[in-house]
Design a protein around this motif. Structure first.
Motif, mmCIF file in Angstrom:
data_model
loop_
_atom_site.group_PDB
_atom_site.id
_atom_site.type_symbol
_atom_site.label_atom_id
_atom_site.label_comp_id
_atom_site.label_asym_id
_atom_site.label_seq_id
_atom_site.Cartn_x
_atom_site.Cartn_y
_atom_site.Cartn_z
ATOM 1 N N TYR A 1 -44.541 59.677 -33.660
ATOM 2 C CA TYR A 1 -44.631 58.701 -32.587
ATOM 3 C C TYR A 1 -45.573 57.366 -32.696
ATOM 4 O O TYR A 1 -45.787 56.735 -31.874
ATOM 5 N N HIS B 1 -44.091 51.404 -19.332
ATOM 6 C CA HIS B 1 -44.679 52.489 -18.505
ATOM 7 C C HIS B 1 -44.310 52.391 -16.903
ATOM 8 O O HIS B 1 -43.890 53.103 -16.125
ATOM 9 N N MET C 1 -40.893 53.032 -17.005
ATOM 10 C CA MET C 1 -40.762 54.552 -16.819
ATOM 11 C C MET C 1 -40.751 55.205 -15.570
ATOM 12 O O MET C 1 -39.885 55.744 -15.176
ATOM 13 N N TYR D 1 -37.758 50.714 -25.560
ATOM 14 C CA TYR D 1 -38.428 51.982 -25.176
ATOM 15 C C TYR D 1 -37.421 53.185 -24.787
ATOM 16 O O TYR D 1 -38.066 53.863 -23.731
ATOM 17 N N ARG E 1 -36.984 55.966 -25.784
ATOM 18 C CA ARG E 1 -37.560 57.448 -26.061
ATOM 19 C C ARG E 1 -38.119 57.743 -24.926
ATOM 20 O O ARG E 1 -38.895 58.964 -24.693
ATOM 21 N N VAL E 2 -38.545 56.666 -23.925
ATOM 22 C CA VAL E 2 -39.361 57.170 -22.699
ATOM 23 C C VAL E 2 -38.542 56.530 -21.280
ATOM 24 O O VAL E 2 -38.610 57.508 -20.449
ATOM 25 N N MET F 1 -49.325 55.282 -26.511
ATOM 26 C CA MET F 1 -49.585 56.414 -25.321
ATOM 27 C C MET F 1 -50.898 56.966 -25.458
ATOM 28 O O MET F 1 -51.098 57.944 -24.797
ATOM 29 N N ILE G 1 -49.381 61.122 -24.428
ATOM 30 C CA ILE G 1 -48.399 61.981 -24.711
ATOM 31 C C ILE G 1 -49.140 63.403 -24.683
ATOM 32 O O ILE G 1 -50.302 63.575 -25.282
ATOM 33 N N LEU H 1 -45.236 62.453 -20.658
ATOM 34 C CA LEU H 1 -46.098 61.481 -20.696
ATOM 35 C C LEU H 1 -46.968 61.328 -19.217
ATOM 36 O O LEU H 1 -46.274 61.610 -18.379
ATOM 37 N N GLY I 1 -43.156 61.281 -17.087
ATOM 38 C CA GLY I 1 -41.711 61.235 -18.146
ATOM 39 C C GLY I 1 -41.759 62.134 -19.155
ATOM 40 O O GLY I 1 -42.691 62.833 -19.328
ATOM 41 N N LEU J 1 -40.783 62.831 -23.173
ATOM 42 C CA LEU J 1 -40.362 62.075 -24.293
ATOM 43 C C LEU J 1 -39.382 62.755 -24.847
ATOM 44 O O LEU J 1 -39.206 63.665 -25.167
ATOM 45 N N ASP K 1 -34.244 58.355 -30.399
ATOM 46 C CA ASP K 1 -34.757 57.203 -30.019
ATOM 47 C C ASP K 1 -33.933 56.302 -30.815
ATOM 48 O O ASP K 1 -34.099 55.786 -32.069
#
Ligand code: SF4
Lengths: 381, 92
Positions: free
Chosen positions: A3, A195, A198, A248, A250-251, B11, B30, B68, B76, B78, B82
């Motif tokens: 990541y 974020h 998110m 984004y 993936r989140v 992150m 993360i 997260l 959240g 992960l 993706d």
């Protein structure tokens, strides 16, 4: 590291930049990265220097420390100096200058000011010091608000009534609306903060594409995330499409974190208005505790001065936050105002545009100056 | 004492980068769930070691999952899927 490494591949960076160059066809494009985290990444990795010169990044108001008016910092100082109080806050707030001094100054003078990683840590301090009032200085955008909301709900469930919150949480969407309504704003598209998104999801940004006809891309925080997002904005512009896209993924989900949204709605409600440094007073742009949680509201329990304090006359944070000037165009940038001795909030937080320029931006500054000088030189020929 | 500074790296997990306040910044760390705690809490690991976090705002968290975390609260999950990665692959 998973990541991370895959989003920092040099070869891919070059290819994405070539693609941005090809798609944008040399047309000038101004993209505002709303989030201070993005600003930091752009400078740290020198992304402005790898982007084609027709792509300009404008640094928006997404640093929560930077947008907090000095009057609220003075209010925090007054609370922290109240006898018997333990005042807790996040690390960056310690150095933010109020009109006279900072929290770190009054800590040195004997005030009990402690920094914490989470509001839940402040609640633990309250549990361990039941004879004293413990105040948490809550600041931050929509990413940080859920942790305060969870803490307030837990304080009530546990009956920790010596715990109070001085709430300064602000909301991104009303600030974006205010920016978009500003006649001076000249922006082609936006990178939205990953974020914050998110938590709030993608739907709250739709008005930007629909009403203001600007592309929005929710962006992650690795160098390739940011460049890929720039490419997505440029593609929308070139294809005459205006929509909210999610880089984004993936989140971030379209609906965001519903549990977090519900927890915020349970414990907090919008204030009628709130003053933002650089943006003025914006209606319904900040939160306060709901009356049901008044037992935890510092503003309901302590006399707070609530004064309006103008910024230092030399400071142009307001213009920086609206993207009207670059930090180095401020007359005191790098001279009277440095990260060691900040005059304005944009120089305090590592996310602030001035601090980012100061720490990483020298090469970009040189390039911009060169571009400013070139036309003059050519004109003289 | 928990670390209040982590690097801005997306992150935020690696040491040795420049510091930024995790809570002032729009940073989410993360962390991998190591064990479930009591009532909406869990123990999770990041580059800084194991910390107690609140998981009451994320549904269906299990041990081994990556979450997260911001300000001590998981916000959240992960996703290993993706689409961006596939877009990047196209650029190769
Ligand atoms: S350089 Fe300092 S004084 Fe000037 S705008 Fe930035 S923070 Fe304000």
């Amino acid at each position: 590291m998973k990541y991370m490494d895959e989003y920092r591949d040099r070869d891919l960076v070059a290819r994405v930049c070539d693609e941005i160059d090809r798609v944008s066809k040399g047309q000038p494009v101004k993209i505002m990265e709303v989030c201070g985290g993005h600003t930091h990444v752009i400078f740290k990795y020198g992304l402005e220097d790898v982007l084609p010169p027709n792509i300009e990044m404008v640094h928006g108001p997404g640093c929560p420390v930077c947008v907090l008016p000095m009057g609220r910092i003075d209010d925090a100082m007054a609370l922290a100096q109240t006898p018997g109080v333990i005042f807790t806050t996040f690390a960056d707030m310690m150095r933010v200058p109020g009109s006279q001094q900072s929290l770190i100054d009054i800590k040195a003078q004997g005030a009990d000011v402690r920094f914490v990683y989470s509001p839940l840590d402040a609640l633990k301090i309250a549990q361990q010091n039941s004879e004293r009032q413990v105040i948490f200085f809550a600041i931050g955008f929509d990413t940080t608000t859920p942790s305060t909301a969870v803490t307030i709900a837990r304080a009530q469930a546990l009956g920790v009534h010596n715990f109070k919150v001085f709430t300064n949480h602000v909301m991104l969407i009303p600030a974006l609306q205010a920016l978009l309504d500003s006649p001076e704003l000249d922006i082609s598209g936006f990178l939205a903060p990953g974020h914050v998104s998110m938590v709030i999801g993608m739907n709250p940004y739709r008005f930007i594409a629909q009403t203001y006809e600007k592309p929005v891309v929710v962006a992650g925080f690795e160098p390739l995330d940011v460049l890929q997002s720039v490419l997505m904005v440029v593609r929308q512009l070139s294809q005459d499409i205006r929509q909210v896209e999610n880089q984004y993924s993936r989140v971030v989900s379209p609906e965001g974190n519903m549990l977090a949204q519900q927890m915020i709605a349970k414990t907090m409600e919008p204030r009628e208005e709130f003053e933002w440094r650089g943006l003025g007073t914006i209606p319904h742009s900040a939160l306060r505790l709901r009356p049901e949680y008044a037992a935890f509201d510092a503003e309901a329990h302590f006399a707070i001065p609530g004064r309006h304090v103008p910024d230092h006359p030399a400071c142009q944070c307001g213009s920086v936050l609206r993207g009207r000037i670059k930090p180095w165009e401020c007359g005191v940038f790098g001279t009277a105002c440095t990260p060691e001795k900040p005059i304005g909030t944009c120089m305090v937080s590592a996310e602030g545009a001035c601090a980012a320029y100061y720490n990483y931006g020298r090469y970009s500054m040189a390039r911009e100056r060169e571009q400013l000088v070139h036309p003059l030189v050519k004109g003289d020929e | 004492m928990s670390p209040w500074y982590v690097p801005i790296v997306s992150m935020g997990q690696q040491r040795g980068d420049d510091p930024i306040c995790v809570t002032c910044a729009d940073v989410a760390e993360i962390m991998t769930i190591e064990a479930m705690g009591v009532e909406g809490e869990a123990y999770a690991r990041s580059g800084f070691g194991v910390r107690q976090i609140d998981i009451s705002l994320v549904a269906d968290v299990v041990v081994g999952q990556q979450v997260l975390v911001h300000g001590g609260v998981a916000l959240g999950l992960l996703s290993p899927k993706d689409p961006t990665r596939f877009m990047m692959e196209e650029q190769r």
